[in-house]
Each structure stands twice: as C-alpha cells, then as structure tokens.
Design a protein around this motif. Structure first.
Motif, mmCIF file in Angstrom:
data_model
loop_
_atom_site.group_PDB
_atom_site.id
_atom_site.type_symbol
_atom_site.label_atom_id
_atom_site.label_comp_id
_atom_site.label_asym_id
_atom_site.label_seq_id
_atom_site.Cartn_x
_atom_site.Cartn_y
_atom_site.Cartn_z
ATOM 1 N N GLU A 18 -9.184 2.962 30.114
ATOM 2 C CA GLU A 18 -8.072 3.010 31.061
ATOM 3 C C GLU A 18 -6.793 3.137 30.251
ATOM 4 O O GLU A 18 -6.644 2.455 29.243
ATOM 5 N N PHE A 19 -5.907 4.046 30.615
ATOM 6 C CA PHE A 19 -4.636 4.155 29.895
ATOM 7 C C PHE A 19 -3.536 4.621 30.843
ATOM 8 O O PHE A 19 -3.820 5.159 31.922
ATOM 9 N N SER A 20 -2.296 4.406 30.439
ATOM 10 C CA SER A 20 -1.165 4.741 31.302
ATOM 11 C C SER A 20 -0.992 6.250 31.414
ATOM 12 O O SER A 20 -1.265 6.993 30.471
ATOM 13 N N THR A 21 -0.509 6.676 32.583
ATOM 14 C CA THR A 21 -0.190 8.081 32.791
ATOM 15 C C THR A 21 1.207 8.314 32.230
ATOM 16 O O THR A 21 2.187 7.788 32.756
ATOM 17 N N THR A 22 1.275 9.076 31.127
ATOM 18 C CA THR A 22 2.582 9.373 30.521
ATOM 19 C C THR A 22 2.874 10.862 30.736
ATOM 20 O O THR A 22 2.901 11.307 31.870
ATOM 21 N N THR A 23 3.035 11.613 29.652
ATOM 22 C CA THR A 23 3.233 13.060 29.829
ATOM 23 C C THR A 23 1.880 13.723 30.052
ATOM 24 O O THR A 23 0.847 13.183 29.628
ATOM 25 N N PRO A 24 1.860 14.902 30.661
ATOM 26 C CA PRO A 24 0.574 15.588 30.846
ATOM 27 C C PRO A 24 -0.144 15.837 29.519
ATOM 28 O O PRO A 24 -1.349 15.585 29.421
ATOM 29 N N ASP A 25 0.565 16.306 28.486
ATOM 30 C CA ASP A 25 -0.107 16.607 27.209
ATOM 31 C C ASP A 25 -0.785 15.375 26.631
ATOM 32 O O ASP A 25 -1.944 15.406 26.231
ATOM 33 N N GLU A 26 -0.032 14.287 26.582
ATOM 34 C CA GLU A 26 -0.555 13.062 25.990
ATOM 35 C C GLU A 26 -1.714 12.511 26.817
ATOM 36 O O GLU A 26 -2.769 12.125 26.291
ATOM 37 N N THR A 27 -1.538 12.479 28.140
ATOM 38 C CA THR A 27 -2.522 11.853 29.018
ATOM 39 C C THR A 27 -3.809 12.666 29.073
ATOM 40 O O THR A 27 -4.910 12.119 28.919
ATOM 41 N N ILE A 28 -3.676 13.968 29.266
ATOM 42 C CA ILE A 28 -4.875 14.820 29.323
ATOM 43 C C ILE A 28 -5.554 14.837 27.947
ATOM 44 O O ILE A 28 -6.783 14.771 27.845
ATOM 45 N N GLY A 29 -4.755 14.854 26.878
ATOM 46 C CA GLY A 29 -5.298 14.817 25.516
ATOM 47 C C GLY A 29 -6.114 13.554 25.273
ATOM 48 O O GLY A 29 -7.201 13.598 24.678
ATOM 49 N N HIS A 30 -5.618 12.446 25.771
ATOM 50 C CA HIS A 30 -6.316 11.171 25.638
ATOM 51 C C HIS A 30 -7.691 11.239 26.333
ATOM 52 O O HIS A 30 -8.710 10.813 25.781
ATOM 53 N N ALA A 31 -7.701 11.796 27.523
ATOM 54 C CA ALA A 31 -8.952 11.919 28.283
ATOM 55 C C ALA A 31 -9.932 12.840 27.553
ATOM 56 O O ALA A 31 -11.119 12.530 27.437
ATOM 57 N N VAL A 32 -9.439 13.968 27.046
ATOM 58 C CA VAL A 32 -10.306 14.913 26.327
ATOM 59 C C VAL A 32 -10.947 14.232 25.125
ATOM 60 O O VAL A 32 -12.168 14.325 24.903
ATOM 61 N N ARG A 33 -10.165 13.481 24.345
ATOM 62 C CA ARG A 33 -10.717 12.794 23.170
ATOM 63 C C ARG A 33 -11.792 11.792 23.570
ATOM 64 O O ARG A 33 -12.836 11.680 22.936
ATOM 65 N N PHE A 34 -11.518 11.058 24.663
ATOM 66 C CA PHE A 34 -12.497 10.065 25.125
ATOM 67 C C PHE A 34 -13.844 10.733 25.419
ATOM 68 O O PHE A 34 -14.891 10.266 24.970
ATOM 69 N N PHE A 35 -13.818 11.842 26.163
ATOM 70 C CA PHE A 35 -15.091 12.473 26.536
ATOM 71 C C PHE A 35 -15.762 13.151 25.328
ATOM 72 O O PHE A 35 -16.980 13.142 25.196
ATOM 73 N N ARG A 36 -14.965 13.721 24.419
ATOM 74 C CA ARG A 36 -15.542 14.368 23.233
ATOM 75 C C ARG A 36 -16.199 13.357 22.298
ATOM 76 O O ARG A 36 -17.142 13.675 21.590
ATOM 77 N N ASP A 37 -15.692 12.132 22.308
ATOM 78 C CA ASP A 37 -16.200 11.112 21.390
ATOM 79 C C ASP A 37 -17.473 10.419 21.887
ATOM 80 O O ASP A 37 -17.972 9.513 21.223
#
Ligand code: ZN
Length: 297
Positions: free
Chosen positions: A31-50
């Motif tokens: 779970e993480f805060s919704t910040t900018t689209p780049d940061e937030t979507i990037g965070h989600a992508v890393r989570f699923f790739r890992d």
C-alpha cells in the motif's frame, strides 16, 4: 504452477496492490500514497515485476471519472479528475505496456461490486448495487451479470435529493452541484455541517437520523431506477453500523409499500447490507477483474 493475478485498488489517496487468487490466497500486498502518476504507477510496476511468480493478468479498479469503454482510444484513462497531474493519465495503457499482460479495468466501485459478487455479499444475485459512502459517494452496479457502463459510468452520488434548508441549513459540499446527495451526505459534508468528523459523533447524535434520511432518499432512487436485488453499502461512513437499521426503516417508509417485493417488505435486513469483504472489496475486486480478463482471453 497455479496462476496468480495482480490487482490494484487505485484510489485518489492511496494505491493498494495485491497478488493472489482471492480472499484466502493473497500472496503479497503493498500500500502506498498516490503522488504523481509517474511515481505512483512506477511503484506499482516495480511491485508486480518483483514477484516470484509472474502475474497472468492485472485488474485495476480506479478512482475517476474514468473512461471504462474498451471501444474508445481513451479506454482506461482517468479523465476529468480534480486531482492535480492525473487528468488524462492512461493508467491502464501504461501498466499494460510495462507488464505485458492483459489488463482489466473499471471504476473502483464496479471493481468492489465484482469482488462482492465473486466472494462476498452478492454471490447469489446477478443484479445489485455497491454504493460507497466515504470521502465521496459513488456506486457500481451489476445488471444481469454484467458491470454497468453506459454513456460513461454511473455517478450515483451526484443527483439531488429533497433538501429542506429549514431543517438542514448546510448548503452542501459538492464543488459541482452543492447539495447533491454526495454534497449532503458524504464524510466531508458530515464534518463541515457538525464541525466534527463522523467517526467522532456519538450514536445518539442528530447527525445520524439526517444522514440516514439522505441516504435512504438516495437508495430510493436507486431502487426505483435499477431495481437491484440487493444494495451493499460500503465506505468509511458506513463503518458506523448503527446507520444500517435506520436507513432500512427510512427506505421502507419512503417506498410506502408501492414496490411489491419480499426483499423490501419482509427481508430488508438482507436487502441493504454491509460488504462481506469489508475494506478488502476494492482490491479483491481488482483481482476478480484480472481473473475475468484472463478467462476471456
Ligand atoms: Zn455533486
């Protein structure tokens, strides 16, 4: 190896990402805060790739307004949100190209409805409504087994209900409509009207009969327009469980015996219900969206 799905409850305040197959088999979650689209979507992508096992498909239940129509070029885009930086962000497209899997996409409330249909309080019905009453009011609907879209998607918090200024002088908090249902009955309206957040108001407070009244007026419209077989009420305000019997009684009064259905006359406690998945409806619903898109191929 068993398939695993990814789900994102993409909220305006926070993102919840999970990997698994359902309520009993969540393998990983963040779970993480919704910040900018780049940061937030990037965070989600890393989570699923890992993840140790790659996901087969992804589901996204997103805050909106969104474009939920697969037939348009802007499908999966967050459209006219007041949230800075998020207007016209193609959340579905970005995740699909970064992860290379099929992505199911819908509104946060339609995703929650699907979750409740798959594992929760609506497993036995094909036509029902999931309404959230929290920082806003929004509704998702399943009609004969299909999640309801249309011109765009339903906005069940933004119609007017009778508002007697002599009884309730609060003018309403919706930036678009003032005293629409959301403007009168969502969490921020309760707090502005009474000077205290709803979670701190005692059960005997005058706030609650008024809240039940507005919500019952809203449900009356939903009952008359869509004829759902059940209405699930979720969201932060509905954690105050004493509202449920008040809303049921008021709704029954308002309908005045006109609609002949046992659910409305004798079994109201099974008609207006809390979500069986509680606060998990959104993220589990996103997993159910992924499952659907994977099965549809
Ligand atoms: Zn409004």
């Amino acid at each position: 190896m068993m398939k695993v799905y990814g789900g994102i409850e993409a909220g305006g305040t926070k993102f919840v990402c999970a990997v698994g197959r359902g309520p009993g088999s969540i393998e990983n979650e963040i779970e993480f805060s919704t910040t900018t689209p780049d940061e937030t979507i990037g965070h989600a992508v890393r989570f699923f790739r890992d993840q140790p096992a790659p996901i087969t498909a992804l589901g996204i239940g997103a805050f909106g307004p969104v474009d939920p129509d697969p037939g348009t070029p802007t499908y999966g885009t967050i459209t006219s949100t007041p949230k800075p930086g998020w207007q016209d962000v193609d959340i579905r497209g970005r995740l699909a190209s970064a992860l290379g899997v099929p992505v199911g996409f819908d509104t946060d409330v339609n995703a929650a409805a699907l979750g409740e249909h798959r594992w929760g309080a609506a497993q036995d019905v094909e036509t029902f409504v999931y309404l959230t009453v929290g920082t806003g009011i929004g509704g998702g609907a399943m009609v004969q087994g299909r999640l309801l879209h249309g011109l765009v998607h339903p906005e069940m918090g933004h119609f007017h209900v009778p508002h007697d200024l002599e009884v309730d002088s609060f003018e309403g908090a919706c930036p678009f409509h003032g005293d629409c249902l959301e403007g009168l009955a969502a969490g921020p309206a309760i707090e502005e009207r009474w000077g205290e957040p709803g979670e701190e108001l005692p059960e005997g407070h005058l706030a609650w009969p008024l809240e039940a009244h507005y919500l019952a007026l809203g449900l009356m419209a939903v009952v008359c327009v869509l004829s759902p077989k059940r209405i699930i009420l979720g969201g932060g305000v509905m954690r105050r469980r004493h509202l449920f019997p008040m809303i049921r009684a008021e709704l029954q009064d308002l309908l005045a015996g006109y609609i002949q259905a046992e659910a409305l006359t004798e079994r109201m406690e099974r008609f207006v219900v809390p979500p069986a998945l509680g606060d998990r409806a959104g993220v589990l619903g996103a997993i159910a969206l992924a499952e659907r898109v994977a099965l549809e191929g």
